[in-house]
Structure formats: C-alpha cells, structure tokens
Design an enzyme around this catalytic site. Structure first.
Site, PDB file in Angstrom:
ATOM      1  CG  ASP A 142      39.427  27.007  13.902  1.00  0.00           C
ATOM      2  OD1 ASP A 142      39.837  28.175  14.079  1.00  0.00           O
ATOM      3  OD2 ASP A 142      40.102  26.017  14.193  1.00  0.00           O
TER       4      ASP A 142
ATOM      5  CD  GLU B 102      37.967  22.527  19.230  1.00  0.00           C
ATOM      6  OE1 GLU B 102      38.237  21.333  19.460  1.00  0.00           O
ATOM      7  OE2 GLU B 102      38.819  23.433  19.319  1.00  0.00           O
TER       8      GLU B 102
END
Length: 382
Positions: free
Chosen positions: A79, A138
């Site tokens: 990520d 997120e």
C-alpha cells in the site's frame, strides 16, 4: 536452517534512504501523485526491461516481471497512501505535508517492495512476479476497484502476498496464522439535523448536541447486548462535532466511528441495530438523521496451504524468528485480494515504542533489510 547467504551480497542500504524520501511525502487515498511519480522514476531506471514491464492504474502502479520458466504468477502487494495525522516525531526527515503522515508504515512497505523488485530485475525469477503498488488502503479503499480493473485482470496472479509492520514486535520477528487474521470493518458517519435556536429558548429548538449524546450512549449497548458473547465486535465512536457557539443551540451534529466484526453476519446485525437506534432518535428528538458507512473492508482470511507453507519456510530461517499471531480487529482491504486469490498477509516486527496510527510512530529501519531478504528467499524457494 536456511541462512539466506545468497541474499547477503544484495545491498539493501539504498532502500533506507528511499524510505526516508517517501516518508516526507505522505498523501491521502487516490491523491498519491508525488508518491506515484517517485516510484515510477525509480522503476523506469531499473535494468533488464526485456522481462520487466509496468502500467499505472489511477495513482497506483502494476509492475510485472516475466519468469525464465514460469508455471504461475506470484503477486506481492504494497500500500502507498498516508494518513491525515500531524507528525510529532521530530525526525530529520519529517513529513513535508502538513497534517499528513506515514503513520501506518506504508513508507517501509514501499521501500521493501522496491528492494525485492530491484533484486529480481537483475536476477530473473523462475516464475512471473507481479508487484502491486496499491493506493487508498486507509480509505476510501483501493484494493477492490483495483482488483476489478482491466489493468489488474490482464496480469492477475495465482497467489497474493503482503506484509504489514508490527510496532509491538522486535525486528527479526515475523508473525501470521492460517485462516482469520483481520476483521471485517466499516466506517460509520451519522449526520443529525434538527432546529437551532437561542440558548435561552431551548423549547423552541431541537438540540442536536443532546440527540448525538443520547445516540452515542445507545450505540455502546450494541456489542454488550446484541452480539453473542461467543462472538466479537467493536463499535467505536472516535469523533463528535456539533454546534457553532456556546450560546446557540446546535442545529447540526456529526458522529464518526468504525465498526469491526469477526463475521459478515455480525456486521449486518450491528448495522441493523444502528439503523434502528437512528430511527428512535429521529422520533424522540423530531429530527432527521442520515447514515454513511463509508469504506467497507472484508476480513483478511489467509489461505491454509499457502500460509502453512510460508510458516514452515520461516521456521527454517536462521535470521528471523516466527511468532504465532492471534486474530486482530484491525482492518485491511488486502482481504479483497484474498477473496479471489489464494495467499496470505504477515506481520513484520519493527520494534517501535509507539503504535500504528500514532503521530510518533518510529519503526526501526533494520526491518527493511530483514524483510527484503526474507521475501527474496521466499520467492526463490516458493
């Protein structure tokens, strides 16, 4: 025991500098423009482009390395987004973006991925490799739309692997488990609209600060009185906002929180109870409420065969120590990849005094070398 001697000659020092560079430019989900450019600049300079190709998807990147005699494609996901947190570390490479920080270790994640990618760009792997630089983990969630994209589908791997830093574990420790690892998660946003007024005339208004307070209290009964004691769930309200001035009755209020459950059925149950309580508040306070569940992430469920093989592999290494993980109520959209593709996620110890999403998170960078060596050895032996 396996010593990892073959990877000792590979210099991982440059990736500590890369981590520092990336730490300074955290960006929110689907806004990772500088981050994507930094990664692309690096990738474009890698050697042996005859077996290396890449393409972008929104603010993410997919990098494919063709194997010398491939029978499958192994995918590795990292990520790339940061968090809306004001950094308080006082590090010399502190975030240059006010109100944003790599407080979940994604800067380390990217640096590790680049290290493994760099090694195999100079040492052609046997099987195909796919490196997935995924945005918006997120929020609002990049895994699901990336998984559904034509760019990903055309290079879809046969196995998916990812890691996440674990501040509470010492460097040199790797942890995971088969089956359920992380929870089903959902954001929760509730907006309340009533009637504002003068503080001296409360009977002429509908006070949304009071309504929000009642609702927050009621929400805390869902887990204790509706979810089975043999199950597990969390409803956390992290933010309440309402009103404009001390002598004005608030016309609007907003509640923000998160829901975590072990099962999809429990997630549905919790949401049903929230919706029932919202209707009750509307009736009791003569107001209007709206619910937005924001990003919803499914559970991270590690495949039995792939995870067991990885655990056996780690236990044979002499430079890492295996830790048997427990279930956690953390949320991770990597679970969407695992719904379609066998694979696993594992914890990487980074020995930080402060935890994930802390403004003072300071991982030990020695973990970068450990993870790069581990993943190189894993791919070569997988």
């Amino acid at each position: 025991m396996v010593s990892g001697k073959d990877t000792l000659a590979f210099n991982t020092e440059p990736f500590i500098k890369i981590r520092k560079d990336l730490h300074q430019i955290p960006e929110l989900g689907f806004q990772e423009v500088k981050t994507q450019r930094y990664l692309l600049n690096y990738i474009e300079e890698l050697p042996n482009k005859d077996w290396l190709e890449w393409k972008t998807w929104r603010t993410g990147i997919l990098v494919r390395l063709g194997g010398s005699s491939p029978t499958r494609t192994i995918g590795y996901r990292t990520d790339i987004d940061g968090l809306p947190i004001e950094e308080e570390t006082a590090l010399p490479f502190i975030s240059e973006h006010p109100g944003m920080m790599h407080a979940c270790g994604h800067d380390l994640h990217m640096s590790i991925a680049l290290g493994v990618l760099t090694y195999f760009s100079g040492h052609q792997p046997k099987d195909n490799l796919l490196f997935v630089f995924q945005p918006a983990e997120e929020g609002p969630g990049g895994a699901k739309p990336m998984l559904e994209s034509e760019e990903f589908k055309s290079w879809k791997p046969d196995r998916m692997v990812a890691l996440h830093i674990a501040p509470e574990l010492p460097v040199g420790t790797v942890g995971t488990k088969t089956g359920f690892l992380f929870a089903n998660t959902s954001e929760l946003f509730i907006d309340l609209k009533g009637k504002g007024g003068h503080a001296a005339y409360p009977h002429q208004a509908n006070d949304m600060v009071i309504a929000a307070s009642y609702l927050v209290t009621q929400l805390q009964t869902i887990v204790s009185r509706n979810v089975s004691p043999l199950d597990s769930a969390v409803v956390t309200i992290g933010k309440i906002a309402g009103g404009t001035k001390q002598n004005i009755i608030a016309e609007n209020a907003r509640i923000e929180g998160t829901i975590r459950t072990l099962t999809i059925d429990s997630m549905h149950l919790v949401k049903e109870r929230i919706e029932g309580m919202v209707k009750g508040i509307e009736s009791s306070f003569d107001c209007e409420l709206s619910i937005d569940y924001g990003a919803n992430y499914c559970q991270v469920f590690n495949s039995e065969a792939e995870t067991s093989a990885f655990i056996d592999f780690v236990k044979e290494l002499d430079y890492v120590k295996f830790f048997e993980s427990e279930k956690a109520m953390t949320g991770e959209d990597f679970g969407y990849f695992l719904e379609e593709i066998p694979g696993f996620m594992f914890w990487l110890g980074v020995g930080s005094e402060h935890g994930l999403h802390s403004s003072k998170l300071n991982p030990n960078e020695d973990a970068i070398d450990c993870a790069i060596r581990l993943l190189i050895d894993y791919v070569k032996g997988a």
